[in-house]
Design a protein around this motif. Sequence first.
Motif, PDB file in Angstrom:
ATOM      1  N   LEU A 281       0.824  -1.215   0.000  1.00 35.34           N
ATOM      2  CA  LEU A 281       0.000   0.000   0.000  1.00 35.34           C
ATOM      3  C   LEU A 281       0.853   1.258   0.000  1.00 35.34           C
ATOM      4  O   LEU A 281       0.564   2.226  -0.704  1.00 35.34           O
ATOM      5  N   ALA A 282       1.913   1.257   0.794  1.00 33.53           N
ATOM      6  CA  ALA A 282       2.810   2.419   0.817  1.00 33.53           C
ATOM      7  C   ALA A 282       3.484   2.603  -0.537  1.00 33.53           C
ATOM      8  O   ALA A 282       3.632   3.729  -1.034  1.00 33.53           O
ATOM      9  N   GLY A 283       3.901   1.496  -1.168  1.00 36.22           N
ATOM     10  CA  GLY A 283       4.530   1.564  -2.487  1.00 36.22           C
ATOM     11  C   GLY A 283       3.568   2.096  -3.534  1.00 36.22           C
ATOM     12  O   GLY A 283       3.936   2.922  -4.381  1.00 36.22           O
ATOM     13  N   ILE A 284       2.302   1.639  -3.482  1.00 33.85           N
ATOM     14  CA  ILE A 284       1.279   2.144  -4.402  1.00 33.85           C
ATOM     15  C   ILE A 284       1.085   3.641  -4.184  1.00 33.85           C
ATOM     16  O   ILE A 284       0.984   4.420  -5.138  1.00 33.85           O
ATOM     17  N   GLY A 285       1.040   4.053  -2.909  1.00 35.35           N
ATOM     18  CA  GLY A 285       0.888   5.473  -2.599  1.00 35.35           C
ATOM     19  C   GLY A 285       1.979   6.319  -3.212  1.00 35.35           C
ATOM     20  O   GLY A 285       1.728   7.405  -3.738  1.00 35.35           O
ATOM     21  N   TRP A 286       3.223   5.810  -3.183  1.00 37.27           N
ATOM     22  CA  TRP A 286       4.338   6.565  -3.750  1.00 37.27           C
ATOM     23  C   TRP A 286       4.285   6.605  -5.278  1.00 37.27           C
ATOM     24  O   TRP A 286       4.520   7.652  -5.885  1.00 37.27           O
ATOM     25  N   VAL A 287       3.968   5.483  -5.926  1.00 37.33           N
ATOM     26  CA  VAL A 287       3.918   5.470  -7.395  1.00 37.33           C
ATOM     27  C   VAL A 287       2.795   6.379  -7.896  1.00 37.33           C
ATOM     28  O   VAL A 287       3.004   7.223  -8.775  1.00 37.33           O
ATOM     29  N   VAL A 288       1.600   6.221  -7.328  1.00 36.32           N
ATOM     30  CA  VAL A 288       0.492   7.085  -7.721  1.00 36.32           C
ATOM     31  C   VAL A 288       0.787   8.527  -7.308  1.00 36.32           C
ATOM     32  O   VAL A 288       0.418   9.485  -8.006  1.00 36.32           O
ATOM     33  N   MET A 319      -1.845  16.141 -24.342  1.00 38.60           N
ATOM     34  CA  MET A 319      -2.735  15.002 -24.594  1.00 38.60           C
ATOM     35  C   MET A 319      -1.937  13.801 -25.100  1.00 38.60           C
ATOM     36  O   MET A 319      -2.130  12.667 -24.645  1.00 38.60           O
ATOM     37  N   TRP A 320      -1.050  14.046 -26.032  1.00 39.85           N
ATOM     38  CA  TRP A 320      -0.290  12.946 -26.628  1.00 39.85           C
ATOM     39  C   TRP A 320       0.761  12.383 -25.678  1.00 39.85           C
ATOM     40  O   TRP A 320       0.960  11.177 -25.599  1.00 39.85           O
ATOM     41  N   LEU A 321       1.419  13.261 -24.918  1.00 41.93           N
ATOM     42  CA  LEU A 321       2.428  12.793 -23.961  1.00 41.93           C
ATOM     43  C   LEU A 321       1.785  11.981 -22.841  1.00 41.93           C
ATOM     44  O   LEU A 321       2.306  10.925 -22.440  1.00 41.93           O
ATOM     45  N   CYS A 322       0.638  12.439 -22.366  1.00 44.43           N
ATOM     46  CA  CYS A 322      -0.071  11.718 -21.300  1.00 44.43           C
ATOM     47  C   CYS A 322      -0.513  10.335 -21.790  1.00 44.43           C
ATOM     48  O   CYS A 322      -0.393   9.341 -21.075  1.00 44.43           O
ATOM     49  N   GLY A 323      -1.020  10.274 -23.030  1.00 44.30           N
ATOM     50  CA  GLY A 323      -1.399   8.990 -23.607  1.00 44.30           C
ATOM     51  C   GLY A 323      -0.225   8.039 -23.711  1.00 44.30           C
ATOM     52  O   GLY A 323      -0.344   6.835 -23.441  1.00 44.30           O
ATOM     53  N   ALA A 324       0.946   8.583 -24.068  1.00 42.14           N
ATOM     54  CA  ALA A 324       2.156   7.756 -24.157  1.00 42.14           C
ATOM     55  C   ALA A 324       2.539   7.213 -22.783  1.00 42.14           C
ATOM     56  O   ALA A 324       2.955   6.049 -22.651  1.00 42.14           O
ATOM     57  N   GLY A 325       2.391   8.038 -21.740  1.00 38.04           N
ATOM     58  CA  GLY A 325       2.708   7.590 -20.383  1.00 38.04           C
ATOM     59  C   GLY A 325       1.815   6.449 -19.923  1.00 38.04           C
ATOM     60  O   GLY A 325       2.273   5.514 -19.258  1.00 38.04           O
ATOM     61  N   VAL A 326       0.537   6.503 -20.293  1.00 38.23           N
ATOM     62  CA  VAL A 326      -0.396   5.419 -19.947  1.00 38.23           C
ATOM     63  C   VAL A 326       0.068   4.107 -20.576  1.00 38.23           C
ATOM     64  O   VAL A 326       0.081   3.050 -19.923  1.00 38.23           O
ATOM     65  N   ALA A 327       0.453   4.161 -21.848  1.00 32.33           N
ATOM     66  CA  ALA A 327       0.924   2.951 -22.535  1.00 32.33           C
ATOM     67  C   ALA A 327       2.205   2.410 -21.914  1.00 32.33           C
ATOM     68  O   ALA A 327       2.412   1.193 -21.838  1.00 32.33           O
ATOM     69  N   LEU A 328       3.075   3.328 -21.436  1.00 33.15           N
ATOM     70  CA  LEU A 328       4.360   2.909 -20.863  1.00 33.15           C
ATOM     71  C   LEU A 328       4.195   2.025 -19.633  1.00 33.15           C
ATOM     72  O   LEU A 328       5.058   1.192 -19.341  1.00 33.15           O
ATOM     73  N   VAL A 329       3.095   2.207 -18.888  1.00 33.72           N
ATOM     74  CA  VAL A 329       2.876   1.411 -17.673  1.00 33.72           C
ATOM     75  C   VAL A 329       2.980  -0.078 -17.973  1.00 33.72           C
ATOM     76  O   VAL A 329       3.563  -0.856 -17.203  1.00 33.72           O
ATOM     77  N   LEU A 330       2.441  -0.499 -19.122  1.00 29.36           N
ATOM     78  CA  LEU A 330       2.373  -1.922 -19.453  1.00 29.36           C
ATOM     79  C   LEU A 330       3.619  -2.427 -20.177  1.00 29.36           C
ATOM     80  O   LEU A 330       3.731  -3.635 -20.416  1.00 29.36           O
ATOM     81  N   LEU A 331       4.524  -1.517 -20.515  1.00 28.22           N
ATOM     82  CA  LEU A 331       5.693  -1.901 -21.319  1.00 28.22           C
ATOM     83  C   LEU A 331       6.927  -2.202 -20.480  1.00 28.22           C
ATOM     84  O   LEU A 331       8.017  -2.422 -21.019  1.00 28.22           O
ATOM     85  N   GLY A 332       6.783  -2.217 -19.158  1.00 30.21           N
ATOM     86  CA  GLY A 332       7.895  -2.546 -18.266  1.00 30.21           C
ATOM     87  C   GLY A 332       7.346  -2.966 -16.920  1.00 30.21           C
ATOM     88  O   GLY A 332       6.138  -3.060 -16.726  1.00 30.21           O
ATOM     89  N   GLU A 333       8.234  -3.214 -15.967  1.00 22.89           N
ATOM     90  CA  GLU A 333       7.772  -3.606 -14.634  1.00 22.89           C
ATOM     91  C   GLU A 333       8.757  -3.130 -13.588  1.00 22.89           C
ATOM     92  O   GLU A 333       9.896  -2.756 -13.899  1.00 22.89           O
ATOM     93  N   GLY A 334       8.309  -3.128 -12.349  1.00 21.42           N
ATOM     94  CA  GLY A 334       9.135  -2.663 -11.236  1.00 21.42           C
ATOM     95  C   GLY A 334       8.719  -1.266 -10.803  1.00 21.42           C
ATOM     96  O   GLY A 334       8.199  -0.464 -11.592  1.00 21.42           O
ATOM     97  N   GLU A 335       8.919  -0.974  -9.526  1.00 20.91           N
ATOM     98  CA  GLU A 335       8.471   0.291  -8.955  1.00 20.91           C
ATOM     99  C   GLU A 335       9.096   1.496  -9.652  1.00 20.91           C
ATOM    100  O   GLU A 335       8.439   2.521  -9.870  1.00 20.91           O
ATOM    101  N   TRP A 337      10.172   1.712 -12.834  1.00 23.43           N
ATOM    102  CA  TRP A 337       9.588   1.883 -14.165  1.00 23.43           C
ATOM    103  C   TRP A 337       8.187   2.482 -14.069  1.00 23.43           C
ATOM    104  O   TRP A 337       7.836   3.402 -14.808  1.00 23.43           O
ATOM    105  N   TRP A 338       7.370   1.964 -13.153  1.00 24.45           N
ATOM    106  CA  TRP A 338       6.011   2.486 -13.004  1.00 24.45           C
ATOM    107  C   TRP A 338       6.020   3.937 -12.535  1.00 24.45           C
ATOM    108  O   TRP A 338       5.166   4.728 -12.930  1.00 24.45           O
ATOM    109  N   SER A 339       7.005   4.273 -11.708  1.00 22.55           N
ATOM    110  CA  SER A 339       7.133   5.669 -11.278  1.00 22.55           C
ATOM    111  C   SER A 339       7.495   6.569 -12.457  1.00 22.55           C
ATOM    112  O   SER A 339       6.995   7.701 -12.571  1.00 22.55           O
ATOM    113  N   PHE A 340       8.371   6.074 -13.347  1.00 20.76           N
ATOM    114  CA  PHE A 340       8.727   6.835 -14.545  1.00 20.76           C
ATOM    115  C   PHE A 340       7.508   7.049 -15.439  1.00 20.76           C
ATOM    116  O   PHE A 340       7.248   8.158 -15.916  1.00 20.76           O
ATOM    117  N   ALA A 341       6.737   5.972 -15.667  1.00 23.82           N
ATOM    118  CA  ALA A 341       5.524   6.095 -16.484  1.00 23.82           C
ATOM    119  C   ALA A 341       4.541   7.077 -15.852  1.00 23.82           C
ATOM    120  O   ALA A 341       3.915   7.897 -16.545  1.00 23.82           O
TER     121      ALA A 341
END
Length: 435
Positions: A281-288, A319-335, A337-341
């Motif tokens: 939960l703490a990790g989710i709080g930090w990524v979000v 609009m386009w950069l935000c859309g790219a960030g959404v797609a990036l979430v699924l293109l890698g893994e680990g806290e 990477w998700w923080s970068f996305a």
Amino acid sequence: MLAVHDAVDYRYGIRDNLAQFAHQLVQVFFVGLTIGMFRTVVPALAESEFGVARGSFMMLMAFVTAFGFVKGTLNFVAGRLSERIGRKRVLFLGWLAAVPIPFMILYAPSWNWIVAATVLLGVNQGLAWSMTQTSKLDLTSADQRGLTIGLNEFSGYFGVAVAGIVTGYLATAYGPREGLMIFGLTVVALAGLLTLMWVKDTLPWAHAEGKKHAAGLMGGPQPRYPTNIGGQPNTWEVFTLMSWRDARLASVSQAGLVEKFVDALVWVFFPVYLYQQGLSLAGIGWVVGVYGFVWGISQFVTGHLSDRVGRKKPIVAGMWLCGAGVALVLLGEGELWWSFAAAVMGFGMALLYPTLSAAVSDIAHPAWRGSAIGIYRFWRDLGYGIGALLLGAVAALFGGIEAGFWFTAAAMFVSGAIVLLACEETHPRLNPAAD
């Protein structure tokens, strides 16, 4: 109504109204804290704490759907109501609506209570956040609108991010319900008290500005106000203008609606996705929280940037950069990477979010600006409800929340293209009215 000589006495600009401007920034920070307490703990523990069955995507999205439709409607109401009874009274009504929320979370026997609490949250956000933005726009000058909204949204979404992190720790220390109760009750009580003690009504500033325009006393480049609307339009006239009769305002309204798909995704699917990947939960709080922090802090820069380079370019790029960030979430893994996305998504939001509101303010006449902002925010926050329904349906249809991420990314790219093709520049300095 104010006489012209009375209108001259009202001064505009952040520096000339610094005390009230600061009070309104504190208010929107509290508004952000209020919605932020729903962002981490509630969706992540929907199954274990509130009885939502695993894979019930539509049930999971129900509380965001309720929030979006209620907040959108209350934005609409708040704009018109504030032109009749004043901004301060509407703001205080928003805080009164939030009083039951912490108790409902504490005693909720089922997910339906959370949905009901979110309805009240929608009332609170629709009334209170609308008024903090409208009030600051009343006080500031035309060449500070991007900066003004950037500061407003920075303060609000900084509050969202702080609440997401703090409630994650409070839930761990005191239990989910007790932690949210302590946090929510403190925030609502403080905000209501500060409203009564220090906030002034800014409607007289808006009235004075309208008088100055009518008397030809406003200096600088003149905005390209819509010509197909009367001086004192009724609600339907402003609604139709915002929704389809003016291509600029309609394209901005649809972009506002679609970008809320991202926020609905981040609110529900992002925490659930991270929780399913084994993050605490703490990790989710930090990524979000990264999403909220980058979005909030970057608006210091991006809001002011749109006062220099115009509104259209930052909106499309965001609009386009935000859309790219959404797609990036699924293109890698680990806290990391998700923080970068999340950071990419947040910066895209920072480019588009304050700039959309500034674009509306550029070409909405002071006589009906409150209504125009309310109707834009109606369409924008309706995006929570429509986005939640569509995301839930897409996830159910394709058997996983990952499909919701791809759908959201595609919608952002299409919406940005509509702005590119249909909207002209609204900044009066860069595209002034013809003499």
